[in-house]
Design an enzyme around this catalytic site. Structure first.
Site, PDB file in Angstrom:
ATOM      1  N   LEU A  77      14.135  -0.997 -17.746  1.00  0.00           N
ATOM      2  CA  LEU A  77      14.730  -2.286 -18.183  1.00  0.00           C
ATOM      3  C   LEU A  77      16.326  -1.882 -18.934  1.00  0.00           C
ATOM      4  CD1 LEU A  77      11.389  -2.908 -19.452  1.00  0.00           C
ATOM      5  CD2 LEU A  77      12.614  -5.010 -18.773  1.00  0.00           C
ATOM      6  N   TYR A  86      30.396  -6.036 -21.853  1.00  0.00           N
ATOM      7  CA  TYR A  86      31.011  -5.666 -20.626  1.00  0.00           C
ATOM      8  C   TYR A  86      32.779  -5.940 -20.623  1.00  0.00           C
ATOM      9  CZ  TYR A  86      26.650  -8.246 -19.110  1.00  0.00           C
ATOM     10  OH  TYR A  86      25.378  -8.751 -18.938  1.00  0.00           O
ATOM     11  N   GLU A 122      23.176 -11.844 -12.048  1.00  0.00           N
ATOM     12  CA  GLU A 122      24.763 -11.594 -12.121  1.00  0.00           C
ATOM     13  C   GLU A 122      25.291 -10.849 -10.826  1.00  0.00           C
ATOM     14  OE1 GLU A 122      27.268 -11.267 -14.787  1.00  0.00           O
ATOM     15  OE2 GLU A 122      26.571 -12.948 -16.268  1.00  0.00           O
ATOM     16  N   ARG A 163      34.872  -8.030 -16.813  1.00  0.00           N
ATOM     17  CA  ARG A 163      33.227  -8.439 -16.940  1.00  0.00           C
ATOM     18  C   ARG A 163      32.330  -8.107 -15.811  1.00  0.00           C
ATOM     19  NH1 ARG A 163      30.413 -13.722 -18.047  1.00  0.00           N
ATOM     20  NH2 ARG A 163      28.582 -13.236 -16.920  1.00  0.00           N
ATOM     21  N   TYR A 166      29.595  -5.088 -14.805  1.00  0.00           N
ATOM     22  CA  TYR A 166      28.088  -5.206 -15.024  1.00  0.00           C
ATOM     23  C   TYR A 166      27.497  -5.387 -13.804  1.00  0.00           C
ATOM     24  CZ  TYR A 166      23.602  -7.371 -16.568  1.00  0.00           C
ATOM     25  OH  TYR A 166      22.336  -7.653 -16.742  1.00  0.00           O
ATOM     26  N   LYS A 170      25.176  -3.153 -11.300  1.00  0.00           N
ATOM     27  CA  LYS A 170      23.704  -3.644 -10.947  1.00  0.00           C
ATOM     28  C   LYS A 170      23.737  -3.560  -9.350  1.00  0.00           C
ATOM     29  CE  LYS A 170      21.502  -4.859 -14.989  1.00  0.00           C
ATOM     30  NZ  LYS A 170      20.286  -4.241 -15.453  1.00  0.00           N
ATOM     31  N   ASP A 317      33.634 -15.599 -15.595  1.00  0.00           N
ATOM     32  CA  ASP A 317      32.365 -16.156 -15.824  1.00  0.00           C
ATOM     33  C   ASP A 317      31.777 -16.648 -14.492  1.00  0.00           C
ATOM     34  OD1 ASP A 317      30.301 -17.187 -17.257  1.00  0.00           O
ATOM     35  OD2 ASP A 317      31.474 -18.742 -18.187  1.00  0.00           O
ATOM     36  N   ARG A 321      24.516 -21.101 -11.091  1.00  0.00           N
ATOM     37  CA  ARG A 321      23.752 -20.115 -10.342  1.00  0.00           C
ATOM     38  C   ARG A 321      22.244 -20.835 -10.444  1.00  0.00           C
ATOM     39  NH1 ARG A 321      25.337 -15.316 -14.399  1.00  0.00           N
ATOM     40  NH2 ARG A 321      23.942 -15.497 -16.122  1.00  0.00           N
TER      41      ARG A 321
HETATM   42  P1  NAD Z   1      17.823  -5.907 -24.143  1.00  0.00           P
HETATM   43  O1  NAD Z   1      19.235  -5.417 -24.634  1.00  0.00           O
HETATM   44  O2  NAD Z   1      17.074  -6.839 -25.364  1.00  0.00           O
HETATM   45  O3  NAD Z   1      16.837  -4.603 -23.757  1.00  0.00           O
HETATM   46  C1  NAD Z   1      17.435  -3.470 -23.364  1.00  0.00           C
HETATM   47  C2  NAD Z   1      16.632  -2.298 -23.991  1.00  0.00           C
HETATM   48  O4  NAD Z   1      17.211  -1.053 -23.707  1.00  0.00           O
HETATM   49  C3  NAD Z   1      17.002  -2.542 -25.523  1.00  0.00           C
HETATM   50  O5  NAD Z   1      16.063  -2.335 -26.259  1.00  0.00           O
HETATM   51  C4  NAD Z   1      17.918  -1.074 -25.784  1.00  0.00           C
HETATM   52  O6  NAD Z   1      17.591  -0.493 -26.961  1.00  0.00           O
HETATM   53  C5  NAD Z   1      17.406  -0.263 -24.589  1.00  0.00           C
HETATM   54  N1  NAD Z   1      18.396   0.821 -24.395  1.00  0.00           N
HETATM   55  C6  NAD Z   1      19.517   0.606 -24.422  1.00  0.00           C
HETATM   56  N2  NAD Z   1      20.137   1.987 -24.197  1.00  0.00           N
HETATM   57  C7  NAD Z   1      19.191   2.843 -24.129  1.00  0.00           C
HETATM   58  C8  NAD Z   1      19.217   4.289 -24.223  1.00  0.00           C
HETATM   59  N3  NAD Z   1      20.294   4.912 -24.038  1.00  0.00           N
HETATM   60  N4  NAD Z   1      17.931   4.728 -24.199  1.00  0.00           N
HETATM   61  C9  NAD Z   1      16.779   4.102 -24.508  1.00  0.00           C
HETATM   62  N5  NAD Z   1      16.681   2.820 -24.392  1.00  0.00           N
HETATM   63  C10 NAD Z   1      18.036   2.114 -24.443  1.00  0.00           C
HETATM   64  O7  NAD Z   1      17.985  -6.697 -22.832  1.00  0.00           O
HETATM   65  P2  NAD Z   1      16.731  -7.632 -22.011  1.00  0.00           P
HETATM   66  O8  NAD Z   1      17.228  -9.129 -22.217  1.00  0.00           O
HETATM   67  O9  NAD Z   1      15.371  -7.205 -22.637  1.00  0.00           O
HETATM   68  O10 NAD Z   1      17.102  -7.106 -20.464  1.00  0.00           O
HETATM   69  C11 NAD Z   1      16.435  -6.180 -20.008  1.00  0.00           C
HETATM   70  C12 NAD Z   1      16.742  -5.939 -18.496  1.00  0.00           C
HETATM   71  O11 NAD Z   1      16.809  -7.261 -17.725  1.00  0.00           O
HETATM   72  C13 NAD Z   1      18.586  -5.370 -18.596  1.00  0.00           C
HETATM   73  O12 NAD Z   1      18.401  -4.538 -17.473  1.00  0.00           O
HETATM   74  C14 NAD Z   1      19.175  -6.599 -18.281  1.00  0.00           C
HETATM   75  O13 NAD Z   1      20.098  -6.238 -17.516  1.00  0.00           O
HETATM   76  C15 NAD Z   1      18.151  -7.445 -17.316  1.00  0.00           C
HETATM   77  N6  NAD Z   1      18.586  -8.872 -17.274  1.00  0.00           N
HETATM   78  C16 NAD Z   1      18.081  -9.548 -18.435  1.00  0.00           C
HETATM   79  C17 NAD Z   1      18.158 -10.949 -18.289  1.00  0.00           C
HETATM   80  C18 NAD Z   1      17.668 -11.906 -19.225  1.00  0.00           C
HETATM   81  O14 NAD Z   1      17.454 -13.091 -19.166  1.00  0.00           O
HETATM   82  N7  NAD Z   1      17.181 -11.479 -20.749  1.00  0.00           N
HETATM   83  C19 NAD Z   1      18.999 -11.367 -17.300  1.00  0.00           C
HETATM   84  C20 NAD Z   1      19.391 -10.590 -16.327  1.00  0.00           C
HETATM   85  C21 NAD Z   1      19.050  -9.266 -16.419  1.00  0.00           C
HETATM   86  C1  UGA Z   2      24.138 -12.934 -19.194  1.00  0.00           C
HETATM   87  C2  UGA Z   2      24.064 -11.385 -19.352  1.00  0.00           C
HETATM   88  O1  UGA Z   2      25.315 -11.169 -18.352  1.00  0.00           O
HETATM   89  C3  UGA Z   2      22.852 -10.824 -18.765  1.00  0.00           C
HETATM   90  O2  UGA Z   2      22.072 -10.527 -19.894  1.00  0.00           O
HETATM   91  C4  UGA Z   2      22.149 -11.622 -17.732  1.00  0.00           C
HETATM   92  O3  UGA Z   2      22.254 -11.029 -16.423  1.00  0.00           O
HETATM   93  C5  UGA Z   2      22.230 -12.879 -17.796  1.00  0.00           C
HETATM   94  O4  UGA Z   2      22.810 -13.477 -18.990  1.00  0.00           O
HETATM   95  C6  UGA Z   2      21.034 -13.799 -17.630  1.00  0.00           C
HETATM   96  O5  UGA Z   2      20.376 -13.660 -18.843  1.00  0.00           O
HETATM   97  O6  UGA Z   2      20.563 -13.998 -16.703  1.00  0.00           O
HETATM   98  P1  UGA Z   2      25.598 -15.247 -19.277  1.00  0.00           P
HETATM   99  O7  UGA Z   2      24.514 -16.052 -18.863  1.00  0.00           O
HETATM  100  O8  UGA Z   2      26.931 -15.434 -18.939  1.00  0.00           O
HETATM  101  O9  UGA Z   2      25.156 -13.672 -18.866  1.00  0.00           O
HETATM  102  O10 UGA Z   2      25.520 -15.006 -20.770  1.00  0.00           O
HETATM  103  P2  UGA Z   2      25.555 -15.770 -22.131  1.00  0.00           P
HETATM  104  O11 UGA Z   2      26.315 -14.974 -23.254  1.00  0.00           O
HETATM  105  O12 UGA Z   2      24.298 -16.138 -22.552  1.00  0.00           O
HETATM  106  O13 UGA Z   2      26.604 -16.746 -21.770  1.00  0.00           O
HETATM  107  C7  UGA Z   2      26.112 -18.179 -21.225  1.00  0.00           C
HETATM  108  C8  UGA Z   2      27.399 -18.950 -21.159  1.00  0.00           C
HETATM  109  O14 UGA Z   2      27.548 -19.453 -22.482  1.00  0.00           O
HETATM  110  C9  UGA Z   2      28.772 -18.321 -20.572  1.00  0.00           C
HETATM  111  O15 UGA Z   2      29.478 -19.303 -19.812  1.00  0.00           O
HETATM  112  C10 UGA Z   2      29.512 -17.977 -22.106  1.00  0.00           C
HETATM  113  O16 UGA Z   2      30.918 -18.052 -21.648  1.00  0.00           O
HETATM  114  C11 UGA Z   2      29.115 -19.446 -22.775  1.00  0.00           C
HETATM  115  N1  UGA Z   2      29.187 -18.911 -24.220  1.00  0.00           N
HETATM  116  C12 UGA Z   2      28.568 -17.817 -24.810  1.00  0.00           C
HETATM  117  C13 UGA Z   2      29.556 -19.951 -24.858  1.00  0.00           C
HETATM  118  O17 UGA Z   2      30.017 -21.104 -24.510  1.00  0.00           O
HETATM  119  N2  UGA Z   2      29.336 -20.002 -26.202  1.00  0.00           N
HETATM  120  C14 UGA Z   2      29.018 -18.750 -27.082  1.00  0.00           C
HETATM  121  O18 UGA Z   2      29.013 -18.973 -28.162  1.00  0.00           O
HETATM  122  C15 UGA Z   2      28.516 -17.765 -26.140  1.00  0.00           C
END
Ligand code: NAD
Ligand code: UGA
Length: 352
Positions: A77, A86, A122, A163, A166, A170, A317, A321
Site C-alpha cells: 500500500l 504530486y 487515477e 500531477r 502519480y 502507478k 484534474d 470517474r
Molecule cells: P496513506 O498515505 O494513508 O498510506 C500510505 C502509507 O505508506 C502511509 O502510512 C505512509 O506512512 C506509508 N509510507 C510512505 N512512505 C513509506 C516508506 N518509505 N516506508 C514505509 N512506509 C511508507 O494512503 P491510503 O489512502 O491508505 O492509500 C493506500 C494505497 O492505496 C496507496 O498506494 C494509494 O496510492 C492507493 N490509493 C488509495 C486511495 C484512497 O481512496 N484512499 C485511492 C486510490 C489509490
Molecule cells: C486522490 C489521489 O490522487 C489519490 O489518493 C487517489 O488515487 C484518489 O484520490 C482516490 O482517493 O481515489 P483526488 O480525488 O483528486 O485524487 O483527491 P482529493 O484531494 O480528494 O481531491 C478531490 C477533488 O477536490 C479535486 O478535484 C480537488 O481539486 C478538489 N479539492 C481538493 C477542492 O475542491 N478543495 C479542497 O480543499 C481540496
C-alpha cells in the site's frame, strides 16, 4: 478460510490500518510495516500483530527480502497518495511510488510470492468528454466516465502538468506486473480504489505539514468556520466509497477463492455515490447542521479558488470517474452497501 502470514507494507496508513484490523479479526498474522504507527494503535495488543518500523527507501534489500520470504502474501500500500505532493515534489512521487514499489515487486518475483498491489483509479486519468465535448452528442452522459479494468484507455494531461506523474507511475507499475504475469513469473492482483473515505483518512490540514485530500479540508473548514474552497469551481465529480465497504472487497481479494483474483485488476468503488465536489461541500454543511447540531448561521462560506492558487503550478484534474464494478460483483460477489449520505455522515462522525 486458511489463515496466512501477511506482510502489509504501508499498513500504518488510512486503508492499511483498517485492513490490518480486519485481517487480524479474520485470524491472519499481520506483519505491519510503516514509518508511522499511530493509526495502528488499536491493533497493538491483538494476537498475530507485529509492527515493523521501517522506511523502505533506507532499508537494505536483504532485510526486505527476508520479510517477503517469511510471508505467504505481500500487500503493498506504500505510496505518496495526495495530489498536493504530486505537484510539489513529483520526483519523490516517482521514486517512492514507482522505483521503490518495483523493488518490492521484483523481490516477490524472485521469492515466488503472491502480491496484492494498490494502484489507483487515477490511472484512467480524464474522460474523452473533458477533451472534445463539442464532438460528442451527449458530453454529460455517465457512459463516458464509466471506467472498466480491461477496456478503458488511460488519458493523461501533458508532461508539464506534473500531477499526472502519480497516475503515470502507478500505470507503469501495473504494466510491469502484467508483463511479469505474461511470463508466468508473478501472481499479482492489482486494486484500483475509487476515493475511499472514513475514519483516520489523512489528517486535518492544521495538524501537520502537507496537503491532505478534500474531505479533510472540508472537515477542518466546518470545525473552524473557515472558508470551504472549491478548486476550479468544484464541478469535477468523484464516487466516494465508505472504508468498510472497501475493506470487505479487499478481504475477498486476500482470500482469493479458487484463484479468481490471480493476475486480475479490480476497480473498487461505488458507482451510485457520484457527487460533484461542490455538492460534497453542501452535503457536509447540511450533515453538520442536521446530524451534529451545528448552527446554520456559523457555517463557513463556500468560495472558489484556481487549481494553481490551491496546489501550485502543474496541477490538473480528473473531471469525472465512475467505476465499473462488474468484475468485483461477478468474481467476488461483492457489492457496496453505503450510499453517499451514510458514507459522508459516518466519516464526519469520527471527527465531530
Ligand atoms: P496513506 O498515505 O494513508 O498510506 C500510505 C502509507 O505508506 C502511509 O502510512 C505512509 O506512512 C506509508 N509510507 C510512505 N512512505 C513509506 C516508506 N518509505 N516506508 C514505509 N512506509 C511508507 O494512503 P491510503 O489512502 O491508505 O492509500 C493506500 C494505497 O492505496 C496507496 O498506494 C494509494 O496510492 C492507493 N490509493 C488509495 C486511495 C484512497 O481512496 N484512499 C485511492 C486510490 C489509490
Ligand atoms: C486522490 C489521489 O490522487 C489519490 O489518493 C487517489 O488515487 C484518489 O484520490 C482516490 O482517493 O481515489 P483526488 O480525488 O483528486 O485524487 O483527491 P482529493 O484531494 O480528494 O481531491 C478531490 C477533488 O477536490 C479535486 O478535484 C480537488 O481539486 C478538489 N479539492 C481538493 C477542492 O475542491 N478543495 C479542497 O480543499 C481540496
Amino acid at each position: 478460510m486458511t489463515t496466512m502470514k501477511i506482510l502489509a507494507l504501508g499498513a500504518g496508513g488510512f486503508i492499511g490500518s483498517h485492513l490490518t484490523a480486519k485481517l487480524l479479526e479474520l485470524g491472519h498474522e499481520v506483519a505491519a510495516l510503516d514509518i508511522v504507527p499511530e493509526k495502528l494503535e488499536g491493533c497493538r495488543k491483538r494476537a498475530g500483530f507485529t509492527y515493523i518500523d521501517c522506511d523502505i527507501t533506507r532499508e537494505p534489500e536483504r532485510r526486505l527480502r527476508g520479510l517477503i520470504r517469511d510471508a505467504d502474501l505481500v500487500i503493498d500500500l506504500i505510496a505518496h497518495a495526495n495530489p498536493g505532493i504530486y505537484v510539489k515534489r513529483p520526483l519523490e512521487v516517482f521514486h517512492l511510488n514507482f522505483v521503490e514499489n518495483l523493488k518490492i515487486a521484483e523481490i516477490c518475483v524472485a521469492e515466488q510470492k503472491r502480491l496484492i498491489q494498490f494502484s489507483s483509479c487515477e490511472v484512467y486519468g480524464k474522460t474523452v468528454a473533458s477533451l472534445v465535448p463539442e464532438q460528442l452528442a451527449d458530453p454529460d452522459s455517465p457512459d463516458l466516465a464509466f471506467f472498466s479494468e480491461e477496456t478503458t484507455p488511460c488519458i493523461l494531461g501533458s508532461v508539464q502538468q506534473h500531477r499526472w506523474i502519480y497516475s503515470c507511475g502507478k500505470q507503469l507499475l501495473e504494466r510491469v506486473l502484467h508483463a511479469y504475469g505474461l511470463e508466468d513469473r508473478l501472481n499479482y492482483t492489482i486494486i484500483r480504489p475509487f476515493n475511499f473515505i472514513g475514519p483516520q483518512i489523512d489528517f486535518l490540514p492544521s495538524e501537520k505539514e502537507g496537503v491532505p485530500r478534500v474531505f479533510s479540508y472540508f472537515m477542518e473548514a466546518l470545525l473552524d468556520s473557515t472558508p470551504m474552497q472549491l478548486v476550479n469551481g468544484g464541478n469535477q465529480k468523484r464516487c466516494y466509497t465508505y472504508i468498510d465497504d472497501a475493506i470487505n472487497c479487499i478481504t475477498k481479494i486476500v482470500e482469493n477463492k479458487n484463484g479468481v483474483c490471480d493476475k486480475q485488476i479490480f476497480n473498487i468503488g461505488t458507482p451510485a455515490n457520484e457527487i460533484s465536489i461542490k455538492a460534497l461541500a453542501r452535503l457536509m454543511q447540511d450533515l453538520y447542521v442536521e446530524r451534529f447540531g451545528a448552527s446554520r448561521d456559523n457555517l463557513p462560506e463556500i468560495v472558489s479558488v484556481s487549481g494553481e492558487e490551491f496546489y501550485g503550478r502543474g496541477y490538473d484534474d480528473s473531471d469525472r470517474r465512475i467505476p465499473d464494478t462488474t468484475k468485483a460483483r461477478t468474481l467476488l460477489d461483492w457489492q457496496p452497501e453505503y450510499d453517499i449520505r451514510q458514507t459522508v455522515d459516518m466519516s464526519m462522525a469520527y471527527y465531530v
